[in-house]
Design an enzyme around this catalytic site. Sequence first.
Site, mmCIF file in Angstrom:
data_model
loop_
_atom_site.group_PDB
_atom_site.id
_atom_site.type_symbol
_atom_site.label_atom_id
_atom_site.label_comp_id
_atom_site.label_asym_id
_atom_site.label_seq_id
_atom_site.Cartn_x
_atom_site.Cartn_y
_atom_site.Cartn_z
ATOM 1 N N GLU A 33 0.821 -1.223 0.000
ATOM 2 C CA GLU A 33 0.000 0.000 0.000
ATOM 3 C C GLU A 33 0.844 1.257 0.000
ATOM 4 O O GLU A 33 1.854 1.330 0.715
ATOM 5 C CB GLU A 33 -0.893 -0.019 1.249
ATOM 6 C CG GLU A 33 -2.234 0.631 1.031
ATOM 7 C CD GLU A 33 -3.063 -0.154 0.008
ATOM 8 O OE1 GLU A 33 -3.140 0.272 -1.150
ATOM 9 O OE2 GLU A 33 -3.607 -1.198 0.405
ATOM 10 N N SER A 108 -15.970 3.911 -1.584
ATOM 11 C CA SER A 108 -15.535 3.005 -0.521
ATOM 12 C C SER A 108 -14.067 2.642 -0.665
ATOM 13 O O SER A 108 -13.569 1.795 0.045
ATOM 14 C CB SER A 108 -16.368 1.733 -0.591
ATOM 15 O OG SER A 108 -16.190 1.164 -1.871
ATOM 16 N N SER A 112 -13.860 2.553 -7.695
ATOM 17 C CA SER A 112 -14.953 2.626 -8.663
ATOM 18 C C SER A 112 -14.559 3.532 -9.828
ATOM 19 O O SER A 112 -14.955 3.283 -10.963
ATOM 20 C CB SER A 112 -16.247 3.101 -7.997
ATOM 21 O OG SER A 112 -16.029 4.277 -7.286
ATOM 22 N N GLU A 145 -6.734 10.198 -15.356
ATOM 23 C CA GLU A 145 -6.969 10.603 -13.956
ATOM 24 C C GLU A 145 -5.971 11.685 -13.529
ATOM 25 O O GLU A 145 -6.341 12.667 -12.900
ATOM 26 C CB GLU A 145 -6.876 9.356 -13.066
ATOM 27 C CG GLU A 145 -7.144 9.611 -11.628
ATOM 28 C CD GLU A 145 -8.393 8.923 -11.091
ATOM 29 O OE1 GLU A 145 -8.979 8.069 -11.773
ATOM 30 O OE2 GLU A 145 -8.802 9.279 -9.980
ATOM 31 N N ASP A 157 -4.421 1.068 -9.435
ATOM 32 C CA ASP A 157 -5.860 0.806 -9.561
ATOM 33 C C ASP A 157 -6.251 0.533 -11.010
ATOM 34 O O ASP A 157 -6.991 -0.409 -11.316
ATOM 35 C CB ASP A 157 -6.668 1.991 -9.024
ATOM 36 C CG ASP A 157 -6.312 2.310 -7.587
ATOM 37 O OD1 ASP A 157 -5.690 1.457 -6.931
ATOM 38 O OD2 ASP A 157 -6.642 3.411 -7.124
ATOM 39 N N TYR A 207 -3.195 12.347 0.601
ATOM 40 C CA TYR A 207 -2.508 11.519 -0.401
ATOM 41 C C TYR A 207 -1.365 12.318 -1.014
ATOM 42 O O TYR A 207 -0.223 11.862 -1.084
ATOM 43 C CB TYR A 207 -3.516 11.094 -1.479
ATOM 44 C CG TYR A 207 -2.975 10.077 -2.466
ATOM 45 C CD1 TYR A 207 -3.043 8.725 -2.192
ATOM 46 C CD2 TYR A 207 -2.398 10.475 -3.671
ATOM 47 C CE1 TYR A 207 -2.565 7.783 -3.096
ATOM 48 C CE2 TYR A 207 -1.913 9.546 -4.579
ATOM 49 C CZ TYR A 207 -2.003 8.209 -4.282
ATOM 50 O OH TYR A 207 -1.515 7.286 -5.177
HETATM 51 C C1 GLA Z 1 -5.055 5.036 -4.315
HETATM 52 C C2 GLA Z 1 -4.253 5.333 -5.593
HETATM 53 C C3 GLA Z 1 -3.296 4.188 -5.912
HETATM 54 C C4 GLA Z 1 -2.438 3.818 -4.694
HETATM 55 C C5 GLA Z 1 -3.326 3.619 -3.470
HETATM 56 C C6 GLA Z 1 -2.531 3.379 -2.204
HETATM 57 O O1 GLA Z 1 -5.918 3.965 -4.530
HETATM 58 O O2 GLA Z 1 -5.123 5.529 -6.679
HETATM 59 O O3 GLA Z 1 -2.482 4.546 -7.005
HETATM 60 O O4 GLA Z 1 -1.454 4.772 -4.461
HETATM 61 O O5 GLA Z 1 -4.175 4.732 -3.255
HETATM 62 O O6 GLA Z 1 -1.829 2.192 -2.280
#
Ligand code: GLA
Length: 369
Positions: A33, A108, A112, A145, A157, A207
């Site tokens: 993560e 969540s 999505s 994105e 993702d 983030y």
């Molecule tokens: C979000 C981001 C991913 C990744 C995760 C954390 O989902 O879109 O690229 O950095 O957080 O692992």
Amino acid sequence: MKQRLEAEFSKIFGSGELPRVYFAGGRVNLIGEHIDYSGGRVFPCALALGTYVAIRKRQDGERIFRSLGVNDGWEKYPKAVLSAMEQAGYGFSGGFEILVAGNLPLGSGLSSSASLEVAIAYALSDTFDLGISNKEIALLCQRAENEFVGVNCGIMDQFAAAMGKEGCAIYLDTASLDYEHVPLELSEHEILIFDTKKPRKLSESKYNERRSECEYALKALQSQLDIGALCELTMDELNKNSHLIDNATCLKRARHAVSENQRVKKAVEVLKEGDMEAFGRLMNESHVSLMEDYEVSCKELDTLCEILWKQDGVLGARMTGAGFGGCAVALVERSRAEEITALTLKEYRSIIGHEGACCRGVGGAPKRI
Ligand code: GLA
């Protein structure tokens, strides 16, 4: 879902030729993560829940997007995908009408938005015979994105949604984009996903803050070391050079990145050996690192994990995704999954004061259905 979508489609756009229908899943990250922007390895798995796209060409050149019960603001995603595709040189001969529907719990943290982006790109590529590979779709959607939605996410993702394979998780090296589909031979085990149902308000600003803290740590290390990303280091190397990072917070962030990357490598190794207990322990360690060193967990996620950790039949549990709300993922004994789910949700409600939720179903691949 296909029939419902077809029926709604003809109500909205009129009958005629049936639309083509496509699917792309959300994702749950099993381990790895917050390291896809530090050159780390990640181990996500596409979900059987996701986004459905019905599409039909139009002769008049118009491009129309509609949705069934998706949140406000969703249109920015397909529009961003379209812009990224056009920027990459993909043109569309004529227009199209698209109807979108999904069955992922929104907001969540199960991606999505990535599943919507990938389903759109996949549907457009196939309908207009653009022949874009799934890997390229992942990259295009990440660019959509980053540049057109304005969210500075990593590749995980979109890669999980585009490259998912039935029954497999994806072991992805985010530095080289080399990947391997690893079969999830769970037999007497099962993966459960618990939703905190907490709105993820802070996640975007925090983030970006975490990304800059990692960049700060990397720059400091680069003053002496010839590295391109934090995850090139081993824990020993980081410890030996920790004096180069003059900011205690940034050092903690680097410690998470490096240790998490080591855990992912180990986790895939033990999974291949069938040692599920060891995999579960690594999940737990990952959560602690995200909680203490990376500080992206929250009371709701910690509560879920603590409730899970103390139960028999739970091999491991951790937060998954960006954090600050969203979901936790647990590896449990299949025969106890029902009682674990019931007890976890009951205790969660009594401690936190509102309902959580549970979902399951890993292993979706993008497809035309
Ligand atoms: C979000 C981001 C991913 C990744 C995760 C954390 O989902 O879109 O690229 O950095 O957080 O692992």
